[in-house]
Design a protein around this motif. Structure first.
Motif, short mmCIF file in Angstrom:
data_model
loop_
_atom_site.label_atom_id
_atom_site.label_comp_id
_atom_site.label_asym_id
_atom_site.label_seq_id
_atom_site.Cartn_x
_atom_site.Cartn_y
_atom_site.Cartn_z
N ILE A 1 0.75 -1.30 0.04
CA ILE A 1 -0.02 0.15 0.05
C ILE A 1 0.76 1.35 -0.05
CG2 ILE A 1 -1.74 1.31 1.34
CD1 ILE A 1 -2.32 -1.44 2.63
N PHE B 1 1.55 5.31 0.54
CA PHE B 1 0.92 6.10 1.43
C PHE B 1 1.42 7.61 1.00
CE2 PHE B 1 4.23 4.65 4.14
CZ PHE B 1 4.86 5.90 4.75
N PRO C 1 -2.96 6.19 3.73
CA PRO C 1 -3.11 5.34 2.99
C PRO C 1 -3.69 5.27 1.67
CG PRO C 1 -4.05 4.63 5.02
CD PRO C 1 -3.62 6.08 5.04
N LEU D 1 -7.21 2.41 0.94
CA LEU D 1 -7.08 1.69 1.81
C LEU D 1 -8.24 0.51 1.88
CD1 LEU D 1 -5.55 0.35 4.56
CD2 LEU D 1 -6.80 1.97 5.89
N HIS E 1 -7.83 -2.07 -0.62
CA HIS E 1 -6.54 -2.87 -0.12
C HIS E 1 -7.06 -4.07 0.98
CE1 HIS E 1 -3.23 -1.42 -2.45
NE2 HIS E 1 -3.65 -0.35 -2.39
N THR F 1 -6.71 -1.10 10.28
CA THR F 1 -6.82 0.30 9.93
C THR F 1 -5.91 1.21 10.96
OG1 THR F 1 -8.69 0.48 8.70
CG2 THR F 1 -7.93 2.58 9.28
N ILE G 1 -2.28 0.35 10.69
CA ILE G 1 -1.61 1.16 9.61
C ILE G 1 -1.28 2.54 9.93
CG2 ILE G 1 -2.29 1.81 7.28
CD1 ILE G 1 -3.65 -1.05 6.86
#
Length: 152
Positions: free
Chosen positions: A38, A40, A45, A48, A51, A74, A77
Protein backbone atom coordinates in the motif's frame (compact mmCIF):
# COMPACT_ATOMS: atom_id res chain seq x y z
CA UNK A 1 15.36 0.96 5.35
CA UNK A 2 16.20 3.13 8.27
CA UNK A 3 16.47 2.11 11.92
CA UNK A 4 13.55 4.41 12.72
CA UNK A 5 11.27 2.33 10.52
CA UNK A 6 8.48 1.08 12.69
CA UNK A 7 6.67 -2.22 12.56
CA UNK A 8 3.38 -3.31 14.06
CA UNK A 9 3.35 -7.01 14.93
CA UNK A 10 0.28 -8.52 16.55
CA UNK A 11 -0.66 -5.41 18.49
CA UNK A 12 2.80 -4.13 19.34
CA UNK A 13 4.53 -1.18 17.66
CA UNK A 14 8.29 -1.67 17.58
CA UNK A 15 11.40 -0.49 15.77
CA UNK A 16 12.87 -2.57 12.97
CA UNK A 17 15.81 -3.99 14.95
CA UNK A 18 13.46 -5.33 17.63
CA UNK A 19 10.83 -6.80 15.29
CA UNK A 20 10.58 -10.57 15.70
CA UNK A 21 8.67 -13.35 13.97
CA UNK A 22 8.97 -16.94 15.13
CA UNK A 23 10.97 -19.31 12.96
CA UNK A 24 7.99 -21.67 13.43
CA UNK A 25 5.62 -19.22 11.73
CA UNK A 26 4.17 -20.96 8.69
CA UNK A 27 4.49 -17.73 6.73
CA UNK A 28 8.24 -18.05 7.17
CA UNK A 29 8.44 -21.83 6.78
CA UNK A 30 5.96 -22.45 3.97
CA UNK A 31 5.07 -19.06 2.45
CA UNK A 32 1.65 -19.55 4.02
CA UNK A 33 0.15 -16.10 4.10
CA UNK A 34 -1.02 -13.10 2.13
CA UNK A 35 0.14 -9.52 1.77
CA UNK A 36 -0.82 -6.13 0.38
CA UNK A 37 1.55 -3.39 -0.73
CA UNK A 38 0.00 0.00 0.00
CA UNK A 39 1.38 3.39 -0.96
CA UNK A 40 0.80 6.27 1.42
CA UNK A 41 0.93 9.97 0.64
CA UNK A 42 0.86 12.80 3.21
CA UNK A 43 0.52 10.11 5.89
CA UNK A 44 -2.70 8.76 4.32
CA UNK A 45 -2.93 5.22 2.89
CA UNK A 46 -4.02 5.18 -0.75
CA UNK A 47 -7.24 3.25 -1.49
CA UNK A 48 -7.06 1.52 1.89
CA UNK A 49 -10.58 0.06 1.77
CA UNK A 50 -9.87 -1.59 -1.59
CA UNK A 51 -6.62 -3.05 -0.24
CA UNK A 52 -8.41 -4.44 2.83
CA UNK A 53 -11.10 -6.02 0.65
CA UNK A 54 -8.44 -7.67 -1.52
CA UNK A 55 -6.49 -8.82 1.56
CA UNK A 56 -9.62 -10.44 2.97
CA UNK A 57 -10.42 -12.17 -0.34
CA UNK A 58 -6.83 -13.43 -0.63
CA UNK A 59 -6.96 -14.78 2.92
CA UNK A 60 -10.31 -16.47 2.25
CA UNK A 61 -8.80 -18.19 -0.79
CA UNK A 62 -6.28 -19.82 1.57
CA UNK A 63 -8.88 -20.50 4.30
CA UNK A 64 -6.88 -18.08 6.45
CA UNK A 65 -8.87 -16.08 9.00
CA UNK A 66 -7.72 -12.50 9.48
CA UNK A 67 -6.66 -12.12 13.12
CA UNK A 68 -8.11 -8.59 13.47
CA UNK A 69 -11.13 -6.69 12.21
CA UNK A 70 -10.84 -3.89 9.64
CA UNK A 71 -10.83 -1.13 12.27
CA UNK A 72 -7.95 -2.71 14.20
CA UNK A 73 -6.00 -3.22 10.97
CA UNK A 74 -6.68 0.38 9.94
CA UNK A 75 -5.53 1.61 13.38
CA UNK A 76 -2.34 -0.48 13.05
CA UNK A 77 -1.65 0.98 9.61
CA UNK A 78 -2.18 4.52 10.90
CA UNK A 79 0.15 3.91 13.86
CA UNK A 80 2.89 2.64 11.57
CA UNK A 81 2.50 5.48 9.09
CA UNK A 82 2.37 8.13 11.83
CA UNK A 83 5.49 6.74 13.47
CA UNK A 84 7.34 6.62 10.16
CA UNK A 85 10.02 9.18 9.36
CA UNK A 86 8.44 9.59 5.92
CA UNK A 87 5.31 11.54 4.99
CA UNK A 88 4.94 9.39 1.89
CA UNK A 89 6.15 5.89 1.20
CA UNK A 90 5.25 2.24 1.06
CA UNK A 91 3.47 0.09 3.58
CA UNK A 92 3.58 -3.71 3.58
CA UNK A 93 0.70 -5.49 5.30
CA UNK A 94 1.29 -9.22 5.88
CA UNK A 95 -0.95 -11.90 7.36
CA UNK A 96 0.64 -15.28 8.04
CA UNK A 97 -0.86 -18.55 9.23
CA UNK A 98 1.06 -18.06 12.45
CA UNK A 99 3.18 -20.29 14.58
CA UNK A 100 2.70 -24.05 14.27
CA UNK A 101 4.40 -27.41 14.21
CA UNK A 102 6.84 -28.38 11.50
CA UNK A 103 4.94 -29.88 8.60
CA UNK A 104 2.46 -28.39 6.19
CA UNK A 105 -0.68 -29.11 8.24
CA UNK A 106 -2.19 -25.65 8.80
CA UNK A 107 -4.41 -26.86 11.67
CA UNK A 108 -1.41 -26.78 14.00
CA UNK A 109 -1.39 -22.98 13.65
CA UNK A 110 -3.79 -21.62 16.23
CA UNK A 111 -3.39 -17.84 15.76
CA UNK A 112 -2.57 -15.98 12.54
CA UNK A 113 -0.11 -13.09 12.68
CA UNK A 114 -0.53 -9.58 11.30
CA UNK A 115 2.51 -7.49 10.45
CA UNK A 116 2.52 -3.93 9.16
CA UNK A 117 5.65 -1.99 8.28
CA UNK A 118 6.39 1.20 6.39
CA UNK A 119 9.37 2.81 4.74
CA UNK A 120 10.22 4.90 1.73
CA UNK A 121 9.94 3.26 -1.67
CA UNK A 122 12.56 3.84 -4.33
CA UNK A 123 11.24 2.23 -7.51
CA UNK A 124 14.17 3.45 -9.58
CA UNK A 125 17.59 4.75 -8.58
CA UNK A 126 18.48 8.44 -8.52
CA UNK A 127 20.84 7.83 -11.45
CA UNK A 128 18.00 6.50 -13.62
CA UNK A 129 15.81 9.40 -12.55
CA UNK A 130 18.48 11.83 -13.78
CA UNK A 131 19.52 10.13 -17.01
CA UNK A 132 16.29 8.31 -17.89
CA UNK A 133 15.67 4.66 -18.68
CA UNK A 134 15.69 2.73 -21.94
CA UNK A 135 12.57 0.69 -22.57
CA UNK A 136 11.52 -1.85 -25.13
CA UNK A 137 7.86 -2.24 -25.92
CA UNK A 138 6.93 -5.66 -27.28
CA UNK A 139 4.61 -5.73 -30.28
CA UNK A 140 3.24 -9.14 -29.27
CA UNK A 141 0.45 -9.14 -26.71
CA UNK A 142 0.43 -11.87 -24.11
CA UNK A 143 -2.87 -13.75 -23.93
CA UNK A 144 -4.69 -13.65 -20.60
CA UNK A 145 -4.19 -16.91 -18.68
CA UNK A 146 -7.92 -17.65 -18.53
CA UNK A 147 -8.21 -17.62 -22.36
CA UNK A 148 -6.58 -21.06 -22.50
CA UNK A 149 -9.78 -22.58 -21.07
CA UNK A 150 -11.60 -21.64 -24.27
CA UNK A 151 -9.30 -23.85 -26.34
CA UNK A 152 -9.30 -26.97 -24.13
Amino acid sequence: MSETTNCWINGKLTIRSEAKVSVYDHGFLYDDGVFEGIRFFNRKPFLLNEHLIRLKKSAQALALKLPYDNQTITDAIEQVINSSANDSGYLRLVVTRGEGALGIDPTSCKKPSLISLADQLDIVSQQIRKQGAQLIIASIRRLPTDIVKLFL
